[in-house]
Design an enzyme around this catalytic site. Sequence first.
Site, PDB file in Angstrom:
ATOM      1  N   ASP A  52       0.770  -1.237   0.000  1.00  0.00           N
ATOM      2  CA  ASP A  52       0.000   0.000   0.000  1.00  0.00           C
ATOM      3  C   ASP A  52       0.806   1.295   0.000  1.00  0.00           C
ATOM      4  O   ASP A  52       0.250   2.348  -0.302  1.00  0.00           O
ATOM      5  CB  ASP A  52      -0.963   0.003   1.191  1.00  0.00           C
ATOM      6  N   HIS A  94       2.102   4.444   6.202  1.00  0.00           N
ATOM      7  CA  HIS A  94       1.972   5.036   4.868  1.00  0.00           C
ATOM      8  C   HIS A  94       0.764   5.963   4.749  1.00  0.00           C
ATOM      9  O   HIS A  94       0.640   6.697   3.763  1.00  0.00           O
ATOM     10  CB  HIS A  94       1.904   3.928   3.807  1.00  0.00           C
TER      11      HIS A  94
END
Length: 450
Positions: A103, A372
Amino acid sequence: MHAYAANVYTSVTQELSKYKDRRFIAVEQEFFRLWWDTVASDSLKKQVRQLVTEGRLEFIIGGQVMHDEAVTDLDDQILQMTEGHGFLYQTFGVRPRFSWHVDPFGASATTPVLFALAGFDAHLISRIDYDLKHSMQKNKKLQFVWRGSPSLKAKQEIFTHTMDQFSYCTPSHLPFSSSSGFYWNGIALFPDPPIDGVYPNMSLPVTKETVQLYAKTMVENIKQRAAWFRTSHVLWPWGCDKQFYNSSVQFRNMDPLMKYINQNSKEFGVTVQYATLSEYFQSVHQTNLSWDVRGAEDFLPYSSEPYQAWTGFYASRNVLKGVARRASSQLYAAETLFTRYRVSFPDGPVAKDWALEKLRALRWAVSEVQHHDGITGTESPKVAEMYTQHLVQAMMGVDELLAALFLLPHNLAASNIRDTNFHRKGANRLVKATASMNTGGPLNACCSNR
């Protein structure tokens, strides 16, 4: 989010324990640790330990979070990995062997080096330039050996698997079901789940009437993906964001669907099984193929489609980025100073347990913001505020520790700390910081759940 994560780990543990062929992979440790420490009963903990021992529950990456690869510092990546790996080793006696970096918005060549140095056997990525991914799919180049360091080269290479265009999710839109595709638990509702157990957007259940439609769709997707890889083993991830919070519903539909496909494998040309990443990569390894080598090139910046380059997060939410940097600097300085203090004054007045608790809080805060969707600034304002609050509160605690180290009397502490020019400069910086801020033959699809 806490309630969602708690339901995932509680229900998955219960469902895995019912049938030996079921598998599940767990990625980030922060929510698992919170569940383990505050929700899991002794009975659930015993079940988890058994599942881990049997290899049916596998921890992937093992860090506190799935860190960003563009705006994080290497030291902080190592910190959050150390935090998660330490917990896993102390609690279960295991260390992760595979990554699941699906991701982050682009893939840095530094990350495979870090994971190889951490003892990982394979690396898994997903978000790379859409045009490049299309070319790699067409030429069956999604799997390769990555030598991320120009100097270390083959010494720290790692086998890398790039997820295809479907990324880490299964198809969510099916022609016969307008809901959530292969996800039957629908949309989570917390803290007030529906009393009748019927959640919004639940897909049609697998029944005698629908099983053939589901099987046909699943097999078609597996074969589509198989055309992009060199081996007959296809990694078909069965999971996505905010799934498996009601895993009894998931497994109750997945089990009969997989059974139907295997009972009709001659017709479909496919067999399916639950698998962890360890089982999948072992199958790929046993093919004994030679793989292309990629050098120290990044997959950055990330573009998801034409005119959609994901670069804004390099600078967005600059205040959060700044606080995270300052917190990291303060943490490393305080850890160094406290270590020096304990060596010089093991019986000094600054209590070890109190000091370690202050440092531990800041280690947790600095680790979690490396996510993230954390330091990148792609989270909601509410979550950004949470990160900032955790950082500031933990920094204030370490301020107290620094003040104690400098101000409490401990014989000739000052002269010992200022023995060298290095320590004098370090001390001055610390004082300023304290003052200023309080995938041939039949296909075998491995369905990996997360």
